[in-house]
Design a protein around this motif. Sequence first.
Motif, PDB file in Angstrom:
ATOM      1  N   LEU A 160      -2.318  -0.771 -12.066  1.00 12.49           N
ATOM      2  CA  LEU A 160      -2.687  -1.646 -10.947  1.00 12.49           C
ATOM      3  C   LEU A 160      -3.873  -1.100 -10.149  1.00 12.49           C
ATOM      4  CD1 LEU A 160       0.853  -2.617  -9.623  1.00 12.49           C
ATOM      5  CD2 LEU A 160      -0.773  -4.094 -10.792  1.00 12.49           C
ATOM      6  N   GLU A 161      -4.211   0.169 -10.338  1.00 10.52           N
ATOM      7  CA  GLU A 161      -5.276   0.763  -9.522  1.00 10.52           C
ATOM      8  C   GLU A 161      -6.599   0.009  -9.620  1.00 10.52           C
ATOM      9  OE1 GLU A 161      -5.772   4.929  -9.941  1.00 10.52           O
ATOM     10  OE2 GLU A 161      -3.732   5.403  -9.309  1.00 10.52           O
ATOM     11  N   PRO A 162      -7.069  -0.353 -10.837  1.00  9.68           N
ATOM     12  CA  PRO A 162      -8.344  -1.087 -10.908  1.00  9.68           C
ATOM     13  C   PRO A 162      -8.300  -2.407 -10.135  1.00  9.68           C
ATOM     14  CG  PRO A 162      -7.755  -0.226 -13.064  1.00  9.68           C
ATOM     15  CD  PRO A 162      -6.556  -0.015 -12.178  1.00  9.68           C
ATOM     16  N   ALA A 163      -7.183  -3.128 -10.224  1.00  7.38           N
ATOM     17  CA  ALA A 163      -7.069  -4.409  -9.510  1.00  7.38           C
ATOM     18  C   ALA A 163      -7.094  -4.191  -8.007  1.00  7.38           C
ATOM     19  CB  ALA A 163      -5.794  -5.132  -9.923  1.00  7.38           C
ATOM     20  N   LEU A 164      -6.400  -3.169  -7.543  1.00  2.00           N
ATOM     21  CA  LEU A 164      -6.379  -2.888  -6.109  1.00  2.00           C
ATOM     22  C   LEU A 164      -7.760  -2.504  -5.604  1.00  2.00           C
ATOM     23  CD1 LEU A 164      -2.998  -0.958  -5.891  1.00  2.00           C
ATOM     24  CD2 LEU A 164      -3.536  -3.068  -4.678  1.00  2.00           C
ATOM     25  N   ARG A 165      -8.490  -1.758  -6.394  1.00  2.00           N
ATOM     26  CA  ARG A 165      -9.846  -1.365  -5.986  1.00  2.00           C
ATOM     27  C   ARG A 165     -10.771  -2.581  -5.957  1.00  2.00           C
ATOM     28  NH1 ARG A 165     -10.469   4.119  -9.686  1.00  2.00           N
ATOM     29  NH2 ARG A 165      -8.976   5.405  -8.529  1.00  2.00           N
ATOM     30  N   THR A 166     -10.672  -3.399  -6.997  1.00  2.00           N
ATOM     31  CA  THR A 166     -11.529  -4.582  -7.082  1.00  2.00           C
ATOM     32  C   THR A 166     -11.308  -5.508  -5.894  1.00  2.00           C
ATOM     33  OG1 THR A 166     -11.565  -4.488  -9.496  1.00  2.00           O
ATOM     34  CG2 THR A 166     -12.111  -6.606  -8.472  1.00  2.00           C
ATOM     35  N   HIS A 167     -10.050  -5.684  -5.502  1.00  2.00           N
ATOM     36  CA  HIS A 167      -9.702  -6.629  -4.431  1.00  2.00           C
ATOM     37  C   HIS A 167      -9.559  -5.924  -3.072  1.00  2.00           C
ATOM     38  CE1 HIS A 167      -8.893 -10.135  -7.055  1.00  2.00           C
ATOM     39  NE2 HIS A 167      -8.579  -9.206  -7.940  1.00  2.00           N
ATOM     40  N   GLU A 168      -9.928  -4.632  -3.019  1.00  3.80           N
ATOM     41  CA  GLU A 168      -9.809  -3.842  -1.786  1.00  3.80           C
ATOM     42  C   GLU A 168      -8.392  -3.953  -1.228  1.00  3.80           C
ATOM     43  OE1 GLU A 168     -12.934  -5.145   0.797  1.00  3.80           O
ATOM     44  OE2 GLU A 168     -14.474  -4.066  -0.318  1.00  3.80           O
ATOM     45  N   GLY A 169      -7.440  -3.788  -2.131  1.00  4.43           N
ATOM     46  CA  GLY A 169      -6.044  -3.931  -1.760  1.00  4.43           C
ATOM     47  C   GLY A 169      -5.417  -2.643  -1.259  1.00  4.43           C
ATOM     48  N   VAL A 170      -4.183  -2.771  -0.808  1.00  3.23           N
ATOM     49  CA  VAL A 170      -3.398  -1.639  -0.307  1.00  3.23           C
ATOM     50  C   VAL A 170      -2.076  -1.613  -1.075  1.00  3.23           C
ATOM     51  CG1 VAL A 170      -2.241  -0.614   1.695  1.00  3.23           C
ATOM     52  CG2 VAL A 170      -4.405  -1.865   1.997  1.00  3.23           C
ATOM     53  N   TRP A 171      -1.686  -0.423  -1.540  1.00  3.99           N
ATOM     54  CA  TRP A 171      -0.396  -0.244  -2.207  1.00  3.99           C
ATOM     55  C   TRP A 171       0.625   0.158  -1.153  1.00  3.99           C
ATOM     56  CZ3 TRP A 171       1.693  -1.241  -6.827  1.00  3.99           C
ATOM     57  CH2 TRP A 171       2.937  -0.658  -7.115  1.00  3.99           C
ATOM     58  N   LEU A 172       1.690  -0.640  -1.022  1.00  2.00           N
ATOM     59  CA  LEU A 172       2.730  -0.378  -0.028  1.00  2.00           C
ATOM     60  C   LEU A 172       4.005   0.077  -0.729  1.00  2.00           C
ATOM     61  CD1 LEU A 172       3.999  -0.577   2.852  1.00  2.00           C
ATOM     62  CD2 LEU A 172       4.498  -2.984   2.310  1.00  2.00           C
ATOM     63  N   GLY A 173       4.586   1.173  -0.255  1.00  5.41           N
ATOM     64  CA  GLY A 173       5.823   1.659  -0.852  1.00  5.41           C
ATOM     65  C   GLY A 173       6.580   2.569   0.099  1.00  5.41           C
ATOM     66  N   TRP A 174       7.696   3.053  -0.381  1.00 10.22           N
ATOM     67  CA  TRP A 174       8.543   3.969   0.391  1.00 10.22           C
ATOM     68  C   TRP A 174       7.933   5.365   0.381  1.00 10.22           C
ATOM     69  CZ3 TRP A 174      13.114   6.908  -1.968  1.00 10.22           C
ATOM     70  CH2 TRP A 174      13.788   7.648  -0.980  1.00 10.22           C
ATOM     71  N   SER A 175       7.986   6.043   1.499  1.00  6.45           N
ATOM     72  CA  SER A 175       7.403   7.379   1.620  1.00  6.45           C
ATOM     73  C   SER A 175       8.263   8.459   0.986  1.00  6.45           C
ATOM     74  CB  SER A 175       7.207   7.722   3.102  1.00  6.45           C
ATOM     75  OG  SER A 175       8.469   7.887   3.741  1.00  6.45           O
ATOM     76  N   GLY A 176       9.543   8.172   0.783  1.00  6.62           N
ATOM     77  CA  GLY A 176      10.476   9.186   0.323  1.00  6.62           C
ATOM     78  C   GLY A 176      11.281   9.812   1.447  1.00  6.62           C
ATOM     79  N   GLY A 177      10.910   9.480   2.697  1.00  5.06           N
ATOM     80  CA  GLY A 177      11.599  10.033   3.863  1.00  5.06           C
ATOM     81  C   GLY A 177      12.517   9.016   4.521  1.00  5.06           C
ATOM     82  N   GLU A 178      13.220   9.487   5.569  1.00 12.92           N
ATOM     83  CA  GLU A 178      14.139   8.621   6.314  1.00 12.92           C
ATOM     84  C   GLU A 178      13.888   8.758   7.807  1.00 12.92           C
ATOM     85  OE1 GLU A 178      18.132   9.622   5.238  1.00 12.92           O
ATOM     86  OE2 GLU A 178      18.042   8.498   3.351  1.00 12.92           O
ATOM     87  N   SER A 179      14.202   7.699   8.533  1.00 10.35           N
ATOM     88  CA  SER A 179      14.051   7.705   9.989  1.00 10.35           C
ATOM     89  C   SER A 179      15.117   6.794  10.600  1.00 10.35           C
ATOM     90  CB  SER A 179      12.656   7.222  10.387  1.00 10.35           C
ATOM     91  OG  SER A 179      12.555   7.080  11.795  1.00 10.35           O
ATOM     92  N   GLU A 180      15.604   7.183  11.758  1.00 10.34           N
ATOM     93  CA  GLU A 180      16.616   6.373  12.457  1.00 10.34           C
ATOM     94  C   GLU A 180      16.020   5.112  13.058  1.00 10.34           C
ATOM     95  OE1 GLU A 180      19.793   6.741  12.696  1.00 10.34           O
ATOM     96  OE2 GLU A 180      20.214   8.789  12.052  1.00 10.34           O
ATOM     97  N   THR A 181      14.724   5.136  13.336  1.00  9.34           N
ATOM     98  CA  THR A 181      14.088   4.009  14.033  1.00  9.34           C
ATOM     99  C   THR A 181      12.965   3.407  13.198  1.00  9.34           C
ATOM    100  OG1 THR A 181      12.558   5.508  15.165  1.00  9.34           O
ATOM    101  CG2 THR A 181      14.618   4.983  16.287  1.00  9.34           C
ATOM    102  N   ALA A 182      12.686   2.134  13.446  1.00 13.19           N
ATOM    103  CA  ALA A 182      11.588   1.452  12.766  1.00 13.19           C
ATOM    104  C   ALA A 182      10.258   1.948  13.321  1.00 13.19           C
ATOM    105  CB  ALA A 182      11.708  -0.053  12.948  1.00 13.19           C
ATOM    106  N   SER A 183       9.275   2.022  12.466  1.00  9.15           N
ATOM    107  CA  SER A 183       7.950   2.456  12.895  1.00  9.15           C
ATOM    108  C   SER A 183       6.906   1.772  12.035  1.00  9.15           C
ATOM    109  CB  SER A 183       7.823   3.978  12.772  1.00  9.15           C
ATOM    110  OG  SER A 183       8.009   4.378  11.431  1.00  9.15           O
ATOM    111  N   LYS A 184       5.653   1.949  12.409  1.00 11.71           N
ATOM    112  CA  LYS A 184       4.577   1.384  11.609  1.00 11.71           C
ATOM    113  C   LYS A 184       4.388   2.198  10.327  1.00 11.71           C
ATOM    114  CE  LYS A 184       1.767  -0.860  15.151  1.00 11.71           C
ATOM    115  NZ  LYS A 184       0.397  -0.973  15.727  1.00 11.71           N
TER     116      LYS A 184
END
Length: 419
Positions: free
Chosen positions: A1-25
């Motif tokens: 997917l990297e070439p497509a994301l670069r072509t369309h100036e996209g952003v890959w969104l996923g889980w960081s691997g961490g946890e938090s009690e509260t919602a954040s940006k």
Amino acid sequence: LEPALRTHEGVWLGWSGGESETASKATIDEDSLPVRASFEFRPGWREHYYSGFCNRALWPLFHGFPGRVRYTDEDWLAYVAANNEFARHAFDLVSSDGTVWMHDYHLLLAGQSLRGRGFSGPIGLFLHIPFPHADLFDTLPWADELLTAMLDFDMIGFHTEQWAENFRACVRARGREKSMPEISVLPIGVDPLTFVVAPGTVDRDIVGLRAALGERKLILGVDRLDYSKGIPERLLAFERLLERSPEWLSKVSFVQVSVPSREEVPEYAELRRKVETLVGNINGRFGEADWVPVRYLYRSYDHRVLTQLYRLANVGLVTPLRDGLNLVAKEFVVSQDAADPGVLVLSRFAGAAAELKDAVLTNPFHPDGLACDIERALRMEPDERRRRHGLLSAALANKTPQRWAAAFLDRLGTTRVAC
């Protein structure tokens, strides 16, 4: 997917691997290419959303293993909450008329959640695993909620027509044909240029394997350690080969690479024990001082080593009990030396079988039949091997991941305009 994301100036969104009690940006890494955004899960989501509903409910259900399914209300509620969180971050990251492309069974509710926030741009989903028959899908207590949510995608992609038709049948059974999203059958491919072995390139692992093999033929299996991949079944078939055709004793070796997967899920730990027991039984029964019938490697290898392994193998054994596609089959084909190619033995229940019709198609549920197909591949004459390889290569020509991504996004954009 990297070439497509670069072509369309996209952003890959996923889980960081961490946890938090509260919602954040979401945290955005502007320095990565493509740009990546990640967020933290709430406590319990890894257990109940990922290991729970995704991998102990949807994964076995969609692959046709109802006996392995576990449904709990707590897992379902975590799935709903996590999908809402993915949608919240996606909404914050893109403009209101941007494009959002979601992937796989982890996010089947997220399109609906995103629409509910007022997002007006195209939303697509690609499901990389099978979609089950309607009677099996209906065993899901939340089947109606899940299917209704999926109808909010503008387009859904599948690897095969069979998976697409199973989805359509579930929609028709509920009388929702008028709400059917655009359906695209787009099997992903591999880039042959990334499986070229430079002349003289031989990694240390390959040197050792060549020395151990000597003049013996090599059967190769490469899989994530997962019950859908049929690893115990192929070991039993290899055992039947040695029983039925003792002339192969000391003449062939089976190397099974099993990449660790979902080790926190109890079913996967049990599968590992089962596979290792079978390997030990076969080696103890048939092995000699100078010959180990099965070499079992519980680890991952980098792309370069895998390419050399594929090229070294006389037989590529890709025998899942059910698979959305299976890229290993395609990787094996494009890695071969066209002048002296190995033979692909492929389960007819892998999605890739729809394209790779000139492989030796087999039934992994039938150990004797699979043993016969393995022997057939081992004995195949060079002209027949080259003929089949040429046809398989032609079936994969020009089907790169880059073209696959571009085709999906082009169709998705057109679909939303038509709406």
